[in-house]
Design an enzyme around this catalytic site. Structure first.
Site, mmCIF file in Angstrom:
data_model
loop_
_atom_site.group_PDB
_atom_site.id
_atom_site.type_symbol
_atom_site.label_atom_id
_atom_site.label_comp_id
_atom_site.label_asym_id
_atom_site.label_seq_id
_atom_site.Cartn_x
_atom_site.Cartn_y
_atom_site.Cartn_z
ATOM 1 N N GLU A 158 -6.045 7.111 -0.789
ATOM 2 C CA GLU A 158 -5.844 5.874 -0.035
ATOM 3 C C GLU A 158 -6.464 4.680 -0.763
ATOM 4 O O GLU A 158 -5.877 3.595 -0.809
ATOM 5 C CB GLU A 158 -6.449 6.020 1.363
ATOM 6 C CG GLU A 158 -5.773 7.058 2.241
ATOM 7 C CD GLU A 158 -4.321 6.743 2.494
ATOM 8 O OE1 GLU A 158 -3.978 5.548 2.581
ATOM 9 O OE2 GLU A 158 -3.521 7.693 2.600
ATOM 10 N N HIS A 200 1.536 4.473 -2.968
ATOM 11 C CA HIS A 200 1.547 5.939 -2.904
ATOM 12 C C HIS A 200 2.690 6.508 -3.739
ATOM 13 O O HIS A 200 2.523 7.515 -4.434
ATOM 14 C CB HIS A 200 1.686 6.399 -1.454
ATOM 15 C CG HIS A 200 0.426 6.316 -0.659
ATOM 16 N ND1 HIS A 200 -0.720 6.992 -1.001
ATOM 17 C CD2 HIS A 200 0.130 5.619 0.474
ATOM 18 C CE1 HIS A 200 -1.669 6.742 -0.104
ATOM 19 N NE2 HIS A 200 -1.184 5.908 0.791
ATOM 20 N N HIS A 252 0.838 -1.214 0.000
ATOM 21 C CA HIS A 252 0.000 0.000 0.000
ATOM 22 C C HIS A 252 0.866 1.255 0.000
ATOM 23 O O HIS A 252 0.596 2.206 -0.757
ATOM 24 C CB HIS A 252 -0.914 -0.016 1.218
ATOM 25 C CG HIS A 252 -1.592 1.292 1.485
ATOM 26 N ND1 HIS A 252 -2.771 1.661 0.862
ATOM 27 C CD2 HIS A 252 -1.242 2.335 2.293
ATOM 28 C CE1 HIS A 252 -3.122 2.863 1.286
ATOM 29 N NE2 HIS A 252 -2.217 3.293 2.146
ATOM 30 N N GLU A 253 1.894 1.275 0.830
ATOM 31 C CA GLU A 253 2.750 2.464 0.912
ATOM 32 C C GLU A 253 3.540 2.664 -0.376
ATOM 33 O O GLU A 253 3.721 3.799 -0.827
ATOM 34 C CB GLU A 253 3.703 2.333 2.102
ATOM 35 C CG GLU A 253 3.009 2.204 3.449
ATOM 36 C CD GLU A 253 2.068 3.361 3.747
ATOM 37 O OE1 GLU A 253 2.319 4.469 3.234
ATOM 38 O OE2 GLU A 253 1.094 3.158 4.484
#
Length: 433
Positions: free
Chosen positions: A353, A304, A300-301
């Site tokens: 997100e 970004h 997930h990070e």
């Protein structure tokens, strides 16, 4: 005596005549009504004020006697085509009063705006969403590396050594995610886009049930655990942007020096700075012990960084600031700040997100981890960090329940499952971003 009297009368008469002529040529005596009223003498072609004219003539007459004429004197008047003298306006000249100047400014300004806007549009990998980014890739990478060095100094003494078991495990998981990212950026597209490749694609009911069953231990129906009246987010924008099929921009991911730090802090958090700098806190590792759970968070990070959310956020903040300056002229600052946060900043953050969740689950599956773990991770994360009924409205992140639902029922899960099965079967997956 008679001749003396006659001579005296002649001399007195001469003095009287001389005094009258002198009074008429005095430089302090106005010679027209125009000067007395403060206006110019329009009938005089050679002078502005009669006082100045007289002074000039006297200066010329007395120049040889020591008076110096200022030849650099700046005229404060101008003569129009009708030979009428006017005062020059004091202060800067107002170019905006000239329609021609305004037209030129509008045309040039519009051209600059269009060039800057369309020249800085980029397409996000996978979601194919276009966004405006004014920060250069080099500047973004430099800021991320600078912030990473500052964090090394601030967390000095709390960083786990490279040989620590937790540090080794996290680094190995991160390497698998990064390797999956590099394969996903391959220009050789050997993997079909499945659900998003065709408008007539349908979601497999069997795979859907398999995905939902992974969210419970006893296989009970989980759709009822989510209440649609509490939802404000959806992924329809992903479906629409995917249909455009624009070529994604991935140049910001070339040549990154990926690094990872594990900080011994009881903080349930992790993040990825621009430039490939990953930071994980041990507080997160205490709640998520399995490799698949940690891979979900790291994926997930990294998502970004793939979507350049940091640079996009800075660009958005610039537009938000300009809008606030305009609104403050009509509404109080407190109301402007509150409304901009509720309707601009927070919705934008929650959408980013969701986008990182979608990119992260593809990286997770490409790295060989079961993507069906991801919804449970986000649901568990929501319980750990604490949630409320207003979380979807007043937080930068959607609720864990909402994130789990979107991932479990979205078509991206079917893509991730297919990718995961191909990887487990030994078939390489490339070009999925």
């Amino acid at each position: 005596m008679a001749w003396y009297r006659r001579g005296k009368l002649v001399v007195d008469g001469f003095h009287t005549l001389a005094s009258r002529v002198s009074s008429q040529n005095s430089i302090f005596q106005p010679s027209s009504r125009a000067l007395q009223s403060g206006y110019l003498n329009s009938r005089s072609k050679g002078a502005i004020f009669n006082g100045f004219s007289s002074f000039s003539s006297v200066s010329k007459r007395l120049g040889k006697e020591g008076f110096e004429v200022n030849k650099s004197f700046r005229r404060l008047y101008y003569v129009d085509p009708r030979n009428v003298q006017h005062f020059r306006a004091r202060g800067p000249r107002r170019w905006i009063q000239n329609p021609r100047h305004v037209l030129i400014a509008v045309v040039v300004g519009s051209g600059v705006f269009v060039t800057v806007y369309f020249g800085n549009m980029e397409t996000v990998p996978y979601t194919k969403r276009t966004h405006l980014i004014l920060m250069s890739r080099a500047m973004e990478r430099k800021l991320g590396e600078s912030e990473f060095e500052k964090m090394k100094v601030s967390f000095k003494g709390k960083l786990l050594p490279a040989i620590h078991p937790e540090s080794v495990r996290v680094r190995m998981i991160a390497n698998e995610i990064v390797d999956a990212l590099k394969r996903g950026l391959s220009k050789e597209n050997v993997w079909s886009d499945l659900g998003y490749a065709s408008e007539n694609a349908t979601v497999s009911e069997e795979n859907g049930r398999e995905t939902l069953s992974a969210l419970t231990d006893n296989g009970e129906k989980v759709e009822g655990n989510w209440h649609r009246e509490d939802e404000i987010l959806d992924d329809n924008w992903v479906h629409k942007s995917r249909k455009k099929g624009s070529q994604p921009d991935t140049g910001h991911l070339d040549g990154l020096n990926w690094e990872i730090l594990v900080v011994n802090e009881p903080v349930v958090n992790a993040f990825c700075l621009p430039g490939g700098k990953i930071v994980v806190f041990t507080g997160l590792l205490e709640h998520f012990r399995s490799d698949a759970e940690i891979a979900t968070i790291i994926g997930h990070e990294v998502g970004h960084a793939v979507a350049r959310h940091s640079a996009e956020g800075m660009t958005k903040n610039l537009w938000f600031f300009i809008l606030q300056l305009v609104l403050i002229q009509f509404v109080t600052p407190d109301i402007v700040n509150t409304m901009s946060s509720l309707f601009l900043r927070l919705p934008f953050s929650r959408r980013m997100e969701i986008e990182a969740d979608y990119i992260g689950i593809l990286l997770l599956a490409s790295a060989g981890y079961d993507p069906r773990v991801a919804p449970k991770v986000y649901e568990k994360l929501g319980k750990v960090t604490g949630e409320s009924s207003l979380r979807d409205y007043l937080s930068t992140h959607p609720s864990g329940k909402k994130r789990a639902e979107l991932l479990a029922q979205a078509q991206v899960m079917e893509e991730a499952l297919t990718m995961y099965k191909n990887v487990r079967a030994g078939r390489g997956v490339e070009g999925f971003l």
